[in-house]
Write a protein that holds these residues in place. Structure first.
Motif, PDB file in Angstrom:
ATOM      1  N   LEU A 102       0.560  -1.317   0.180  1.00 23.46           N
ATOM      2  CA  LEU A 102      -0.010   0.163  -0.016  1.00 23.46           C
ATOM      3  C   LEU A 102       0.803   1.022  -0.023  1.00 23.46           C
ATOM      4  CD1 LEU A 102      -1.958  -2.231   1.083  1.00 23.46           C
ATOM      5  CD2 LEU A 102      -3.128  -0.383   2.281  1.00 23.46           C
ATOM      6  N   ILE A 103       0.842   1.865  -1.157  1.00 23.65           N
ATOM      7  CA  ILE A 103       1.883   3.085  -1.267  1.00 23.65           C
ATOM      8  C   ILE A 103       1.324   4.220  -0.090  1.00 23.65           C
ATOM      9  CG2 ILE A 103       2.762   5.019  -2.721  1.00 23.65           C
ATOM     10  CD1 ILE A 103       3.383   2.311  -3.712  1.00 23.65           C
ATOM     11  N   GLY A 104      -0.073   4.382  -0.054  1.00 26.66           N
ATOM     12  CA  GLY A 104      -0.385   5.127   1.012  1.00 26.66           C
ATOM     13  C   GLY A 104       0.159   4.916   2.296  1.00 26.66           C
ATOM     14  N   SER A 105       0.342   3.763   2.714  1.00 23.89           N
ATOM     15  CA  SER A 105       0.879   3.453   3.936  1.00 23.89           C
ATOM     16  C   SER A 105       2.539   3.781   3.992  1.00 23.89           C
ATOM     17  CB  SER A 105       0.461   1.963   4.218  1.00 23.89           C
ATOM     18  OG  SER A 105      -0.924   1.751   4.653  1.00 23.89           O
ATOM     19  N   ILE A 106       3.165   3.230   2.930  1.00 24.61           N
ATOM     20  CA  ILE A 106       4.454   3.706   2.947  1.00 24.61           C
ATOM     21  C   ILE A 106       4.664   5.210   3.107  1.00 24.61           C
ATOM     22  CG2 ILE A 106       6.446   3.736   1.150  1.00 24.61           C
ATOM     23  CD1 ILE A 106       5.296   1.295   0.188  1.00 24.61           C
ATOM     24  N   VAL A 107       3.909   5.920   2.521  1.00 25.42           N
ATOM     25  CA  VAL A 107       4.086   7.363   2.664  1.00 25.42           C
ATOM     26  C   VAL A 107       3.855   7.739   4.121  1.00 25.42           C
ATOM     27  CG1 VAL A 107       2.952   9.735   2.141  1.00 25.42           C
ATOM     28  CG2 VAL A 107       3.442   8.171   0.427  1.00 25.42           C
ATOM     29  N   ALA A 108       2.686   7.180   4.724  1.00 21.86           N
ATOM     30  CA  ALA A 108       2.332   7.748   6.124  1.00 21.86           C
ATOM     31  C   ALA A 108       3.604   7.027   7.008  1.00 21.86           C
ATOM     32  CB  ALA A 108       1.089   6.862   6.459  1.00 21.86           C
ATOM     33  N   LEU A 109       4.026   5.710   6.857  1.00 18.63           N
ATOM     34  CA  LEU A 109       5.162   5.342   7.685  1.00 18.63           C
ATOM     35  C   LEU A 109       6.417   6.173   7.447  1.00 18.63           C
ATOM     36  CD1 LEU A 109       6.483   3.349   9.388  1.00 18.63           C
ATOM     37  CD2 LEU A 109       7.251   1.933   6.918  1.00 18.63           C
ATOM     38  N   PHE A 110       6.816   6.605   6.365  1.00 24.17           N
ATOM     39  CA  PHE A 110       7.929   7.717   6.166  1.00 24.17           C
ATOM     40  C   PHE A 110       7.779   8.909   7.034  1.00 24.17           C
ATOM     41  CE2 PHE A 110       9.643  11.500   4.057  1.00 24.17           C
ATOM     42  CZ  PHE A 110      10.998  11.140   4.149  1.00 24.17           C
ATOM     43  N   PHE A 111       6.519   9.492   6.918  1.00 20.78           N
ATOM     44  CA  PHE A 111       6.420  10.726   7.730  1.00 20.78           C
ATOM     45  C   PHE A 111       6.232  10.285   9.150  1.00 20.78           C
ATOM     46  CE2 PHE A 111       5.326  12.305   3.266  1.00 20.78           C
ATOM     47  CZ  PHE A 111       6.111  13.556   3.411  1.00 20.78           C
ATOM     48  N   TYR A 112       5.612   9.321   9.348  1.00 23.36           N
ATOM     49  CA  TYR A 112       5.607   8.960  11.102  1.00 23.36           C
ATOM     50  C   TYR A 112       6.931   9.029  11.490  1.00 23.36           C
ATOM     51  CZ  TYR A 112       5.464   5.529  14.541  1.00 23.36           C
ATOM     52  OH  TYR A 112       5.689   4.771  15.660  1.00 23.36           O
ATOM     53  N   ALA A 113       7.833   7.968  10.845  1.00 22.36           N
ATOM     54  CA  ALA A 113       9.083   7.801  11.470  1.00 22.36           C
ATOM     55  C   ALA A 113       9.952   9.059  11.425  1.00 22.36           C
ATOM     56  CB  ALA A 113       9.965   6.938  10.371  1.00 22.36           C
ATOM     57  N   LEU A 114       9.701   9.955  10.310  1.00 26.60           N
ATOM     58  CA  LEU A 114      10.663  11.155  10.262  1.00 26.60           C
ATOM     59  C   LEU A 114      10.162  12.341  11.270  1.00 26.60           C
ATOM     60  CD1 LEU A 114      12.752  12.919   8.618  1.00 26.60           C
ATOM     61  CD2 LEU A 114      10.711  13.568   7.508  1.00 26.60           C
ATOM     62  N   SER A 115       8.777  12.384  11.463  1.00 24.98           N
ATOM     63  CA  SER A 115       8.436  13.319  12.398  1.00 24.98           C
ATOM     64  C   SER A 115       8.680  12.801  13.869  1.00 24.98           C
ATOM     65  CB  SER A 115       6.923  13.687  12.293  1.00 24.98           C
ATOM     66  OG  SER A 115       5.927  12.402  12.487  1.00 24.98           O
ATOM     67  N   ALA A 116       8.657  11.724  14.139  1.00 23.07           N
ATOM     68  CA  ALA A 116       8.993  11.060  15.254  1.00 23.07           C
ATOM     69  C   ALA A 116      10.461  11.176  15.882  1.00 23.07           C
ATOM     70  CB  ALA A 116       8.974   9.436  15.619  1.00 23.07           C
ATOM     71  N   SER A 117      11.601  11.013  14.655  1.00 23.52           N
ATOM     72  CA  SER A 117      12.766  11.418  14.752  1.00 23.52           C
ATOM     73  C   SER A 117      12.827  12.992  15.120  1.00 23.52           C
ATOM     74  CB  SER A 117      13.638  11.052  13.657  1.00 23.52           C
ATOM     75  OG  SER A 117      14.935  11.342  13.773  1.00 23.52           O
ATOM     76  N   VAL A 118      12.365  13.984  14.490  1.00 25.69           N
ATOM     77  CA  VAL A 118      12.629  15.247  14.563  1.00 25.69           C
ATOM     78  C   VAL A 118      12.014  15.609  16.091  1.00 25.69           C
ATOM     79  CG1 VAL A 118      11.330  17.492  13.961  1.00 25.69           C
ATOM     80  CG2 VAL A 118      12.118  15.989  12.108  1.00 25.69           C
ATOM     81  N   THR A 119      10.867  14.923  16.536  1.00 26.91           N
ATOM     82  CA  THR A 119      10.558  15.219  17.828  1.00 26.91           C
ATOM     83  C   THR A 119      11.262  14.539  18.997  1.00 26.91           C
ATOM     84  OG1 THR A 119       8.255  14.996  17.150  1.00 26.91           O
ATOM     85  CG2 THR A 119       8.637  15.318  19.221  1.00 26.91           C
ATOM     86  N   LYS A 275      -4.212  11.568  -5.212  1.00 26.65           N
ATOM     87  CA  LYS A 275      -3.617  12.693  -4.146  1.00 26.65           C
ATOM     88  C   LYS A 275      -4.306  13.195  -3.006  1.00 26.65           C
ATOM     89  CE  LYS A 275      -2.299  14.897  -8.651  1.00 26.65           C
ATOM     90  NZ  LYS A 275      -2.291  16.131  -9.716  1.00 26.65           N
ATOM     91  N   LYS A 276      -5.651  12.975  -2.875  1.00 23.52           N
ATOM     92  CA  LYS A 276      -6.157  13.255  -1.601  1.00 23.52           C
ATOM     93  C   LYS A 276      -5.866  12.094  -0.681  1.00 23.52           C
ATOM     94  CE  LYS A 276     -10.755  14.037   0.551  1.00 23.52           C
ATOM     95  NZ  LYS A 276     -12.336  13.774   0.287  1.00 23.52           N
ATOM     96  N   LEU A 277      -5.748  10.894  -0.820  1.00 18.62           N
ATOM     97  CA  LEU A 277      -5.482   9.908   0.040  1.00 18.62           C
ATOM     98  C   LEU A 277      -3.978  10.266   0.416  1.00 18.62           C
ATOM     99  CD1 LEU A 277      -6.779   6.152  -0.698  1.00 18.62           C
ATOM    100  CD2 LEU A 277      -6.884   7.812   1.388  1.00 18.62           C
ATOM    101  N   LEU A 278      -3.121  10.663  -0.694  1.00 19.43           N
ATOM    102  CA  LEU A 278      -1.544  10.662  -0.198  1.00 19.43           C
ATOM    103  C   LEU A 278      -1.500  11.790   0.634  1.00 19.43           C
ATOM    104  CD1 LEU A 278       0.138  10.363  -3.805  1.00 19.43           C
ATOM    105  CD2 LEU A 278       0.378   8.639  -1.589  1.00 19.43           C
ATOM    106  N   ALA A 279      -2.266  13.029   0.352  1.00 20.93           N
ATOM    107  CA  ALA A 279      -2.301  14.252   1.243  1.00 20.93           C
ATOM    108  C   ALA A 279      -2.812  13.658   2.758  1.00 20.93           C
ATOM    109  CB  ALA A 279      -3.242  15.122   0.805  1.00 20.93           C
ATOM    110  N   TYR A 280      -3.636  12.921   2.825  1.00 18.39           N
ATOM    111  CA  TYR A 280      -4.114  12.405   4.183  1.00 18.39           C
ATOM    112  C   TYR A 280      -3.023  11.601   4.875  1.00 18.39           C
ATOM    113  CZ  TYR A 280      -9.228  13.554   4.139  1.00 18.39           C
ATOM    114  OH  TYR A 280     -10.230  14.201   3.903  1.00 18.39           O
ATOM    115  N   ALA A 281      -2.455  10.629   4.151  1.00 24.15           N
ATOM    116  CA  ALA A 281      -1.344   9.809   4.670  1.00 24.15           C
ATOM    117  C   ALA A 281      -0.009  10.636   4.949  1.00 24.15           C
ATOM    118  CB  ALA A 281      -0.978   8.626   3.691  1.00 24.15           C
ATOM    119  N   SER A 282       0.263  11.488   4.250  1.00 27.03           N
ATOM    120  CA  SER A 282       1.351  12.296   4.769  1.00 27.03           C
ATOM    121  C   SER A 282       1.006  13.293   6.151  1.00 27.03           C
ATOM    122  CB  SER A 282       1.706  13.372   3.825  1.00 27.03           C
ATOM    123  OG  SER A 282       1.780  12.678   2.303  1.00 27.03           O
TER     124      SER A 282
END
Length: 347
Positions: A102-119, A275-282
């Motif tokens: 699921l590409i949407g989940s891959i996108v969500a996972l990337f931003f989740y891990a990145l924002s967790a690292s930033v925090t 695009k809407k789903l990708l925005a939601y995922a991000s």
């Protein structure tokens, strides 16, 4: 580290084949679609509580109450709960669904891990540290009450047992299914739908095993997703091997186990959302990473592990996960539906 990879693979396989989704468990309650998945979450907590407190009593692990960062937990809980509904999956859900293609989940996972690292390590760390100055010394319920933790363990298991029996006694509709293509164990593993309660029992036992296995590497904790995800980003961006620990191998194992489960059951395929789903995922991924870092854990670390320890952090975080999830569900699903709009893309 091998034990983390193997245990993570087993967890990923069970989650994938059991279609275990924390978001749907929360959402189903608000949408009036039943509480079966919600009860399953508490089965994991109850089973785990018996196992880890037994291991603690036998001296195999050491559980010590910690300070309760109440403001950070509340704010983080609401943010995470809102974010997981927007993203369409919790922290663990994004790991195992990303491995399904699921590409949407891959996108969500990337931003989740990145924002967790930033925090946890970057620009948001000062804010995170500030929020953690609001704290109380008593970190566990039994600590404040001055009672044995086993009073809470037994009480929780009795309550959960009551709701399990009540749910199992309900009449259930029989669903017509395609003729099985496999037989025996292969049919059970890769074709037959798993009952949420069975999946919950398996996850509970896996969660118990995480404690003694991780202690072998010097890590005194159970299942965890947020910090390992942040550590993986830190390693990839800095090359510092100190960030590669038992927890990192665990989350990598989740992806591996889910991939194997999806591949062997014929469910793996790349699915590209609009695009809407990708925005939601991000956006949802970013909110989850920040929220989980503030709260000190996600729906696994807080919602399933800390709750079994009867820490205030675990139960308060879970309560505010629900608050955040309700707010998102209301504005993204319930309200648009009332006005005749199709809340497309939220799954």
């Amino acid at each position: 580290m091998l034990s983390a990879l193997l245990l993570g693979s087993l967890l990923g396989f069970v989650l994938q084949r059991g279609r275990f989704c924390v978001v749907s468990a929360y959402r189903d309650v608000f949408l009036g679609q039943g509480i079966k998945m919600f009860i399953a979450l508490f089965i994991i907590i109850a089973v785990q509580s018996v196992g880890i407190w037994t291991l603690n009593s036998l001296g195999y692990i050491s559980i010590k109450p910690r300070e309760f960062y109440w403001l950070s937990t509340i704010i983080g809980g609401v943010i995470f709960g809102f974010g997981m509904v927007v993203a369409g999956g919790c922290a663990t859900g994004t790991w195992y669904r990303a491995a399904e293609g699921l590409i949407g989940s891959i996108v969500a996972l990337f931003f989740y891990a990145l924002s967790a690292s930033v925090t946890k390590y970057g620009a948001f760390l000062p804010l995170s540290n500030y929020l953690k100055t609001f704290k109380v010394s008593d970190g566990a319920i039994h600590q404040s009450l001055g009672i044995s933790v086993w009073v809470l363990v037994i009480g929780l298991n009795l309550i959960v047992g009551f709701f399990v029996v009540k749910e199992l006694r309900k009449p259930h509709l029989k669903i017509a299914r395609l003729k099985p293509q496999k037989t025996g164990v292969l049919h059970l593993l890769f074709e037959k739908s798993w009952h949420p309660f069975i999946t919950a029992l398996l996850v509970g036992f896996i969660a118990i095993l995480a404690w003694p296995l991780s202690s072998l590497s010097g890590r005194n904790a159970g299942l965890g997703i947020t910090t390992p995800s942040a550590n993986l980003i830190q390693y990839l961006t800095t090359g510092n091997t100190k960030f590669i620990d038992w927890g990192v191998y665990l989350v990598l194992g989740i992806a591996l186990g889910s991939f194997l489960g999806a591949k062997l059951s014929g469910e793996f395929r790349f699915r590209i959302p609009d695009k809407k789903l990708l925005a939601y995922a991000s956006i949802g991924g970013i909110l989850m990473g920040v929220g989980a870092s503030f709260a000190g854990g996600c729906t696994i670390g807080n919602g399933l592990v800390e709750t079994s320890l009867f820490s205030y952090k675990g139960w308060v975080a879970t309560l505010f996960f629900l608050v955040g999830a309700y707010i998102a569900t209301f504005f993204i699903i319930i309200l648009p539906t009332q006005y005749g709009k199709n809340p497309k893309g939220i799954s």
